[in-house]
Design a protein around this motif. Structure first.
Motif, PDB file in Angstrom:
ATOM      1  N   CYS A  50       0.811  -1.217   0.000  1.00  0.00           N
ATOM      2  CA  CYS A  50       0.000   0.000   0.000  1.00  0.00           C
ATOM      3  C   CYS A  50       0.850   1.275   0.000  1.00  0.00           C
ATOM      4  CB  CYS A  50      -0.919  -0.004   1.215  1.00  0.00           C
ATOM      5  SG  CYS A  50      -2.097   1.359   1.207  1.00  0.00           S
ATOM      6  N   LEU A  51       0.514   2.185  -0.918  1.00  0.00           N
ATOM      7  CA  LEU A  51       1.191   3.480  -1.003  1.00  0.00           C
ATOM      8  C   LEU A  51       0.400   4.585  -0.302  1.00  0.00           C
ATOM      9  CD1 LEU A  51       2.420   3.280  -4.708  1.00  0.00           C
ATOM     10  CD2 LEU A  51       3.792   3.037  -2.629  1.00  0.00           C
ATOM     11  N   ASP A  52      -0.662   4.212   0.391  1.00  0.00           N
ATOM     12  CA  ASP A  52      -1.449   5.123   1.229  1.00  0.00           C
ATOM     13  C   ASP A  52      -2.207   6.202   0.461  1.00  0.00           C
ATOM     14  OD1 ASP A  52      -0.781   3.768   3.591  1.00  0.00           O
ATOM     15  OD2 ASP A  52       1.084   4.900   3.786  1.00  0.00           O
ATOM     16  N   VAL A  53      -2.640   5.896  -0.728  1.00  0.00           N
ATOM     17  CA  VAL A  53      -3.522   6.791  -1.481  1.00  0.00           C
ATOM     18  C   VAL A  53      -4.680   5.958  -2.055  1.00  0.00           C
ATOM     19  CG1 VAL A  53      -1.903   8.661  -1.998  1.00  0.00           C
ATOM     20  CG2 VAL A  53      -1.936   6.639  -3.451  1.00  0.00           C
ATOM     21  N   CYS A  54      -5.293   5.173  -1.190  1.00  0.00           N
ATOM     22  CA  CYS A  54      -6.309   4.197  -1.581  1.00  0.00           C
ATOM     23  C   CYS A  54      -7.493   4.812  -2.327  1.00  0.00           C
ATOM     24  CB  CYS A  54      -6.810   3.438  -0.357  1.00  0.00           C
ATOM     25  SG  CYS A  54      -5.514   2.474   0.460  1.00  0.00           S
ATOM     26  N   VAL A  59      -2.810   2.794  -8.446  1.00  0.00           N
ATOM     27  CA  VAL A  59      -1.772   3.821  -8.424  1.00  0.00           C
ATOM     28  C   VAL A  59      -0.477   3.293  -9.044  1.00  0.00           C
ATOM     29  CG1 VAL A  59      -0.359   5.275  -6.912  1.00  0.00           C
ATOM     30  CG2 VAL A  59      -2.775   4.922  -6.396  1.00  0.00           C
ATOM     31  N   VAL A  60       0.131   4.151  -9.866  1.00  0.00           N
ATOM     32  CA  VAL A  60       1.448   3.885 -10.452  1.00  0.00           C
ATOM     33  C   VAL A  60       2.291   5.141 -10.235  1.00  0.00           C
ATOM     34  CG1 VAL A  60       2.752   3.422 -12.569  1.00  0.00           C
ATOM     35  CG2 VAL A  60       0.524   2.321 -12.216  1.00  0.00           C
ATOM     36  N   VAL A  61       3.509   4.937  -9.758  1.00  0.00           N
ATOM     37  CA  VAL A  61       4.438   6.048  -9.568  1.00  0.00           C
ATOM     38  C   VAL A  61       5.575   5.871 -10.576  1.00  0.00           C
ATOM     39  CG1 VAL A  61       5.908   7.287  -7.941  1.00  0.00           C
ATOM     40  CG2 VAL A  61       3.874   6.083  -7.100  1.00  0.00           C
ATOM     41  N   ALA A  70       6.469  11.051 -10.324  1.00  0.00           N
ATOM     42  CA  ALA A  70       5.141  11.455 -10.799  1.00  0.00           C
ATOM     43  C   ALA A  70       4.149  10.370 -10.387  1.00  0.00           C
ATOM     44  CB  ALA A  70       5.147  11.632 -12.318  1.00  0.00           C
ATOM     45  N   TRP A  71       3.135  10.761  -9.621  1.00  0.00           N
ATOM     46  CA  TRP A  71       2.138   9.837  -9.105  1.00  0.00           C
ATOM     47  C   TRP A  71       0.889   9.908  -9.975  1.00  0.00           C
ATOM     48  CZ3 TRP A  71       1.941   7.440  -3.965  1.00  0.00           C
ATOM     49  CH2 TRP A  71       3.168   7.474  -3.302  1.00  0.00           C
ATOM     50  N   PHE A  72       0.374   8.726 -10.363  1.00  0.00           N
ATOM     51  CA  PHE A  72      -0.825   8.650 -11.185  1.00  0.00           C
ATOM     52  C   PHE A  72      -1.827   7.697 -10.529  1.00  0.00           C
ATOM     53  CE2 PHE A  72       2.720   9.614 -13.982  1.00  0.00           C
ATOM     54  CZ  PHE A  72       2.262  10.774 -14.581  1.00  0.00           C
ATOM     55  N   GLY A  73      -3.080   8.150 -10.479  1.00  0.00           N
ATOM     56  CA  GLY A  73      -4.137   7.338  -9.909  1.00  0.00           C
ATOM     57  C   GLY A  73      -5.174   6.973 -10.942  1.00  0.00           C
ATOM     58  N   PHE A  74      -6.059   6.090 -10.540  1.00  0.00           N
ATOM     59  CA  PHE A  74      -7.150   5.628 -11.402  1.00  0.00           C
ATOM     60  C   PHE A  74      -6.600   5.002 -12.678  1.00  0.00           C
ATOM     61  CE2 PHE A  74      -8.468   9.525  -9.142  1.00  0.00           C
ATOM     62  CZ  PHE A  74      -9.335   8.943  -8.231  1.00  0.00           C
ATOM     63  N   VAL A  75      -5.468   4.296 -12.552  1.00  0.00           N
ATOM     64  CA  VAL A  75      -4.845   3.634 -13.699  1.00  0.00           C
ATOM     65  C   VAL A  75      -5.569   2.299 -13.882  1.00  0.00           C
ATOM     66  CG1 VAL A  75      -2.689   2.740 -14.663  1.00  0.00           C
ATOM     67  CG2 VAL A  75      -2.664   4.782 -13.210  1.00  0.00           C
ATOM     68  N   SER A 104      -1.483  13.625  -5.964  1.00  0.00           N
ATOM     69  CA  SER A 104      -0.434  14.029  -5.022  1.00  0.00           C
ATOM     70  C   SER A 104      -0.036  12.825  -4.181  1.00  0.00           C
ATOM     71  CB  SER A 104      -0.944  15.131  -4.084  1.00  0.00           C
ATOM     72  OG  SER A 104      -1.247  16.286  -4.829  1.00  0.00           O
ATOM     73  N   PRO A 105       1.235  12.717  -3.859  1.00  0.00           N
ATOM     74  CA  PRO A 105       1.654  11.648  -2.963  1.00  0.00           C
ATOM     75  C   PRO A 105       1.070  11.889  -1.576  1.00  0.00           C
ATOM     76  CG  PRO A 105       3.490  13.115  -3.433  1.00  0.00           C
ATOM     77  CD  PRO A 105       2.340  13.571  -4.281  1.00  0.00           C
ATOM     78  N   PRO A 106       1.027  10.854  -0.749  1.00  0.00           N
ATOM     79  CA  PRO A 106       0.490  11.058   0.597  1.00  0.00           C
ATOM     80  C   PRO A 106       1.367  12.015   1.391  1.00  0.00           C
ATOM     81  CG  PRO A 106       1.536   8.906   0.426  1.00  0.00           C
ATOM     82  CD  PRO A 106       1.527   9.496  -0.953  1.00  0.00           C
ATOM     83  N   ALA A 107       0.747  12.732   2.301  1.00  0.00           N
ATOM     84  CA  ALA A 107       1.497  13.639   3.167  1.00  0.00           C
ATOM     85  C   ALA A 107       2.381  12.822   4.097  1.00  0.00           C
ATOM     86  CB  ALA A 107       0.527  14.493   3.976  1.00  0.00           C
ATOM     87  N   ARG A 108       3.560  13.328   4.307  1.00  0.00           N
ATOM     88  CA  ARG A 108       4.483  12.645   5.235  1.00  0.00           C
ATOM     89  C   ARG A 108       4.108  12.985   6.656  1.00  0.00           C
ATOM     90  NH1 ARG A 108      10.428  12.757   2.541  1.00  0.00           N
ATOM     91  NH2 ARG A 108       9.761  12.078   0.503  1.00  0.00           N
ATOM     92  N   SER A 109       4.207  11.992   7.519  1.00  0.00           N
ATOM     93  CA  SER A 109       3.874  12.263   8.925  1.00  0.00           C
ATOM     94  C   SER A 109       5.097  12.561   9.726  1.00  0.00           C
ATOM     95  CB  SER A 109       3.134  11.070   9.524  1.00  0.00           C
ATOM     96  OG  SER A 109       3.826   9.889   9.300  1.00  0.00           O
TER      97      SER A 109
END
Length: 109
Positions: A50-54, A59-61, A70-75, A104-109
């Motif tokens: 999991c890349l935490d952008v469910c 998702v493909v980076v 470059a982060w891409f969703g809904f692939v 956008s990538p997930p925010a870092r904690s």
């Protein structure tokens, strides 16, 4: 060993690659196609947990040497895979049709 100039990280965990969440997507065929795209372009593929952008599954980076990932969703469809292939093969800016999938990538904690 020289690392490839392009690397794809493909999320395959709780939501991405999940046939229950996306029943109309052949996830195994999609991963095989991403590996073909990478191989034809001299890129490498890494399958990730999991890349935490469910909310943006699948998702493909794309990691290109010297650039921010470059982060891409809904692939999910062949069209976005075609766009990824052309962009990786030809370089240059992200095409408008692929830009629609940028997340956008997930925010870092």
């Amino acid at each position: 060993m020289i690392s490839p100039a392009v690397r794809l990280t493909v999320c395959r965990d709780c939501c991405c690659g999940n046939a229950t969440k996306h029943p109309g997507v052949d996830h195994d065929a999609q991963l095989a196609r991403l590996r073909e795209i990478a191989g034809a372009s001299g890129a490498a593929v890494t399958v990730s947990d999991c890349l935490d952008v469910c909310e943006h599954a699948n998702v493909v980076v794309v990691h290109r040497r010297g650039e921010r990932p470059a982060w891409f969703g809904f692939v999910k469809g062949d069209g976005v895979l075609d766009d990824l292939h052309e962009w990786i093969k030809n370089g240059g800016p992200v095409p408008d049709t692929l830009e629609l999938h940028r997340i956008s990538p997930p925010a870092r904690s």
